[in-house]
Design an enzyme around this catalytic site. Structure first.
Site, PDB file in Angstrom:
ATOM      1  N   ARG A 123     119.581  55.074  20.626  1.00 50.97           N
ATOM      2  CA  ARG A 123     118.642  55.719  21.695  1.00 50.97           C
ATOM      3  C   ARG A 123     118.908  54.749  22.811  1.00 50.97           C
ATOM      4  NH1 ARG A 123     112.823  58.393  20.468  1.00 50.97           N
ATOM      5  NH2 ARG A 123     112.335  56.276  20.566  1.00 50.97           N
ATOM      6  N   ARG A 143     103.124  49.571  15.814  1.00 52.63           N
ATOM      7  CA  ARG A 143     102.849  50.675  16.821  1.00 52.63           C
ATOM      8  C   ARG A 143     102.558  52.045  16.107  1.00 52.63           C
ATOM      9  NH1 ARG A 143     108.052  48.549  17.969  1.00 52.63           N
ATOM     10  NH2 ARG A 143     108.886  50.553  17.355  1.00 52.63           N
ATOM     11  N   CYS A 178     103.065  86.979  22.654  1.00 54.51           N
ATOM     12  CA  CYS A 178     103.395  87.270  24.092  1.00 54.51           C
ATOM     13  C   CYS A 178     102.898  85.745  24.829  1.00 54.51           C
ATOM     14  CB  CYS A 178     102.266  88.424  24.411  1.00 54.51           C
ATOM     15  SG  CYS A 178     102.426  89.750  23.363  1.00 54.51           S
ATOM     16  N   TYR A 219     105.577  93.981  22.006  1.00 51.76           N
ATOM     17  CA  TYR A 219     107.013  94.040  22.925  1.00 51.76           C
ATOM     18  C   TYR A 219     107.858  94.464  22.090  1.00 51.76           C
ATOM     19  CZ  TYR A 219     104.980  92.068  27.168  1.00 51.76           C
ATOM     20  OH  TYR A 219     104.337  91.981  28.283  1.00 51.76           O
ATOM     21  N   ASP A 250     100.381  84.985  26.839  1.00 52.97           N
ATOM     22  CA  ASP A 250      98.778  84.641  26.790  1.00 52.97           C
ATOM     23  C   ASP A 250      98.270  85.339  25.420  1.00 52.97           C
ATOM     24  OD1 ASP A 250      99.249  83.685  29.493  1.00 52.97           O
ATOM     25  OD2 ASP A 250      99.279  85.708  30.038  1.00 52.97           O
ATOM     26  N   LYS A 297     101.267  58.127  24.284  1.00 55.00           N
ATOM     27  CA  LYS A 297     102.132  58.997  25.347  1.00 55.00           C
ATOM     28  C   LYS A 297     102.043  60.359  24.901  1.00 55.00           C
ATOM     29  CE  LYS A 297     105.551  58.561  21.281  1.00 55.00           C
ATOM     30  NZ  LYS A 297     106.502  57.649  20.884  1.00 55.00           N
ATOM     31  N   HIS A 335     112.759  50.023  16.846  1.00 56.78           N
ATOM     32  CA  HIS A 335     112.295  51.205  16.291  1.00 56.78           C
ATOM     33  C   HIS A 335     113.135  51.737  15.203  1.00 56.78           C
ATOM     34  CE1 HIS A 335     109.657  54.651  16.661  1.00 56.78           C
ATOM     35  NE2 HIS A 335     110.635  55.469  17.095  1.00 56.78           N
TER      36      HIS A 335
END
Ligand SMILES: *Cc1c(COP(=O)(O)O)cnc(C)c1O
Length: 833
Positions: free
Chosen positions: A597, A684, A775, A726, A777, A501, A627
């Protein structure tokens, strides 16, 4: 030509059945997934702790394989009648039979053969020696690091009558193994690289280890080694007479005592080269320059250097060859490239055995993309051109190559061999690059395979142009290591479901799923239907469980055969309604025993069972699962045991009502280690596969899989009093600083909470703390304490040297979040041996 009827005399054992139409044995086959030319293959059904080759006999027979070596006392799946045309030789030890056959093959050739062993550097010493000898000799050598009990016989099998010299490496992990490898290699010359700490688990001590390794050299005329490894030196002097020893040393006293033939002194170490002086008794001293500066490379190259001096090569010519030594890439890398292409980068050699391995890796890529091979002249095969390129052409269909770009005079001359493919040929790499148009490559899988002298790294660079400077490097070997670690924890017969997943925890679902399919996991699981669809589209055929199927996805589940987890009556009624229209895949029932859940409660089981029983014709239950809420916390073991007990109580009741057994599974990665008694029918595996031991019990058993790397874009020197970034949140200091700007930001998944000194990265192996805010990027780090940082340097953000759990703790989260946050715009590079 070797025939099946020759085998009993060579390998012992008894013929259980003769093949109906025997063909000469040309190829040794150990892996049912790698059938190339079935008719002339001989399959050895090897058995190991995790593996049994006999299981694949039906598959092999269907693929056309007709000759088999099997083990005494093992029943053939489906019975002998299932293989009417096959020949079977039954032996007590299949591995020994494989080795005996390779040893027989080796005896057909009287030529010098180097055996190489030692703790480190075997593969590099082998490759460099082959590079140094290649102008004079046609060398047969082990592909990559094929140095095991199985790899050595396969390597030696490649010898043919045109080769003039062999170089084979031998690696061992347990006592007794070297004698077996020595019988296969039958070395006439030896190199003992060094003695380190690798692989010592199986040995009582250093002496045992060195004695065992020395068994490779019992029959050699000459053993080359460095006398500065005291145990190696002592063992060599004990076991071989002085005229058979050819040692080099960097210690004058050893040389003057006559215990070494060559005295090596380093005269100068520059940034990227080393100047050496080599003195030999009764001869002039010579000066050589090696194109490296690091110690391991120096030692590896010196072994080759003394071998060539010993052969009497002119020192000036030797210097020319040393200059051309190329670093050896030890791994095959899969890289994302332009226009949705992927590149399998194998640019370090190009002989037939290496090509076969690379094509094999290509064929195991399930991406349904067109395949293109960019191939240089194939070297060192010992075959004449026409036959060689006919063989190359014969290898291509099995790996799905539809387009060939050939580079070099030889392959261009024999282009007729490739009729039927889309082809293009160039005399050399410059011509290819001059003609390079990015638009020629779109959504395809490219194998770039070239002999060193073609410099195909430039082709790979061209294919990768315009990539963002941040990459997530995923080490597939480490992933397999972790997979096998968890497999060893399982009771016999327990199945393995692997969680892929969330883009396989950020590591890249396709590559991971593909590897898991290759290594025969039993099940995969994804969170959403569309993740499963993507896997199916790319050729994954394993059963796939979808944990959170939306009601509007049922048609998709049907089309792609994805098995939903059903956790509520509402969902089940919807599924039953849809199943009345057209059949649907089997389901997995989620029971809530404490996670609170998703899932059916304890009180729902009677009603659930009755509903399923009444609709037995419509849907089948494949499994029932629960689980654990706190599998990774020892303090919660009582609660976890309560959950497991509830599950153990509810599932038989469910099975009784529906009237048939289902697979039962409860444990995640941490649970596998903490509750070995509760494995039920399946486990699992999730985060553990990706190298994080969430329960903290056995962290040393796992290898880190993902390393996030970025690059330095600019370095500035800031006077005291300057702020950074910044909001001027990188506060001014009283001293001068050097600040490096990195090409990664929160849009790449680098968490803002790491800003202002909370996080750190590794540059040139040293820690550099964040300065100011992260920041979008970019981010900035303080490199005042790291000498020599320049634009273009690499920075490790997490992974090797910066383990995930500790980093995660700094910002109050868990490794799972750091892994899955790496954004999809970050290119994944997959490493595998
Ligand atoms: C994600 C998940 C797992 C795997 O958990 P890890 O802690 O990563 O091993 C197992 N079962 C279910 C239901 C999950 O959602």
């Amino acid at each position: 030509m070797l025939q099946f009827s020759d085998l009993p005399a060579l390998l012992g054992g008894a013929v259980l059945q003769q093949p109906a139409a025997p063909a000469p044995v040309q190829r040794l086959l150990l892996d049912s997934r790698r059938v190339e030319t079935p008719a002339d293959s001989l399959f050895f059904a090897l058995r190991g702790p995790q593996h049994d080759g006999h299981r694949y006999l039906p598959e092999l027979y269907r693929a056309g394989v007709r000759q088999f070596v099997v083990e005494t006392g093992v029943e053939l799946p489906e019975g002998l009648e299932a293989y009417p045309e096959a020949g079977f030789l039954v032996v007590d030890d299949v591995l020994a039979a494989l080795q005996a056959l390779a040893a027989h093959h080796r005896r057909q050739f009287a030529l010098p053969v180097f055996g190489i062993t030692g703790s480190n550097g075997k593969t590099i010493v082998k490759e460099w020696l082959a590079q140094l000898l290649s102008p004079d000799e046609l060398v047969c050598k082990s592909p990559r690091s094929y140095n095991s009990q199985v790899g050595v016989p396969l390597s030696v099998w490649e010898l043919n009558e045109r080769h003039t010299l062999g170089i084979f490496e031998a690696g061992i992990s347990e006592p007794g193994e070297m004698a077996r490898l020595a019988r296969v290699i039958q070395p006439t010359l030896g190199i003992f690289t060094n003695l380190g700490t690798a692989h010592d688990a199986g040995f009582a001590g250093w002496e045992d280890k060195v004695e065992e390794k020395m068994r490779l050299f019992g029959e050699v005329e000459t053993l080359f080694y460095c006398a500065d490894h005291p145990l190696v030196h002592a063992a060599a002097r004990r076991q071989l007479s002085p005229e058979r020893l050819a040692a080099w040393t960097r210690q004058r006293a050893v040389y003057e005592a006559g215990e070494a033939r060559w005295l090596v002194s380093v005269k100068e170490t520059l940034a990227d080269r080393t100047v050496l002086r080599v003195k030999q008794a009764d001869a002039e001293a010579h000066t050589f320059t090696l194109p490296f500066a690091d110690e391991p490379s120096l030692e590896n190259a010196l072994h080759g250097l003394v071998v060539l001096l010993h052969r009497g090569l002119d020192p000036a010519e030797l210097q020319r060859r040393l200059e051309r030594l190329q670093p050896v890439a030890m791994r095959l890398e899969m890289k994302q490239a332009l226009n949705g292409c992927y590149v399998l980068d194998d640019t370090y050699n190009n002989d037939l055995a290496g090509l076969r391995l690379a094509l094999d890796a290509l064929s195991r890529q399930p991406r349904r993309l067109p395949r293109t091979l960019i191939l240089s002249d194939v070297l060192e095969s010992g075959l004449a051109g026409a036959e060689l390129y006919a063989r190359v052409a014969a290898l291509l269909p099995a790996s799905g190559v539809g387009r060939l770009i050939g580079v070099g005079p030889d392959i261009s001359r024999h282009q007729a061999a490739f009729a039927g493919l889309q082809t293009r040929f160039y005399p050399d790499t410059d011509a290819l690059l001059a003609d390079f148009r990015p638009d020629d490559f779109r959504q395809e899988l490219l194998l770039v395979k070239g002999a060193r002298r073609y410099g195909f790294e430039r082709v790979v660079a061209a294919l990768q142009q315009k990539l963002h400077g941040t990459v997530l490097e995923v080490n597939l070997d480490a992933l397999v290591h972790n997979l096998n670690f968890y497999r060893r924890q399982l009771q016999p017969g327990v199945k393995l479901m692997v969680m892929v997943k969330a883009f396989a925890y950020g590591s890249g679902s396709m590559e991971v799923a593909n590897l898991l399919q290759f290594h025969r996991a039993d099940y995969l699981a994804v969170a959403y239907a569309d993740e499963g669809v993507e896997l199916r589209r790319q050729g994954i055929s394993l059963p796939i469980m979808v944990m959170n199927p939306a009601p509007d996805s049922f048609a998709t589940l049907r089309q792609y055969h994805l098995e939903p987890e059903i956790y509520s009556f509402e969902l089940l009624h919807g599924y039953l309604d849809a199943a009345r229209q057209a059949p649907l895949p089997p389901i997995h029932l989620k029971l809530d025993t404490g996670m609170r859940r998703l899932g059916f409660g304890e009180d729902d089981v009677a009603e659930l069972g009755a509903l399923l029983h009444a609709n037995a014709a419509l849907v089948t239950v494949a499994s029932a699962l629960t689980h654990l809420a706190s599998a990774d916390e020892a303090g919660q073991d009582d609660f976890s045991r309560g959950q497991l007990a509830a599950f153990a109580r509810l599932t038989p009741e469910l099975e009784r009502i529906i009237g048939y057994p289902v697979l039962k599974h409860a444990l995640n990665s941490a649970g596998i280690l903490r509750f070995p008694e509760a494995q039920f029918d399946m486990v699992r595996l999730g985060i553990g596969l990706y190298g994080v031991e969430a329960g903290g019990q056995r962290p040393e058993a796992l290898r880190p899989v993902s390393t996030l790397r970025t690059t330095v874009s600019q370095v500035k020197t800031l006077p005291p009093g300057y702020t950074v970034g910044y909001g001027r949140r990188g506060e001014a200091t009283a001293h001068e600083r050097r600040i490096a700007t990195l090409a990664i930001g929160y849009a790449d998944g680098y968490d803002r909470r790491f800003g202002s000194g909370v996080g750190e990265v590794l540059i040139r192996g040293q820690r550099a703390p964040l300065v100011g805010s992260v920041c979008m990027d970019m981010c900035m780090v303080d490199v005042t304490g790291v000498a020599g940082v320049r634009a273009g340097d690499e920075a490790v953000v997490f992974g090797e040297g910066l383990p995930l759990p500790a980093l995660a703790a700094r910002i109050g989260t868990i490794a799972y979040e750091l892994l899955t946050n790496v954004s999809e715009r970050v290119k994944r590079v997959f490493l595998a041996e």
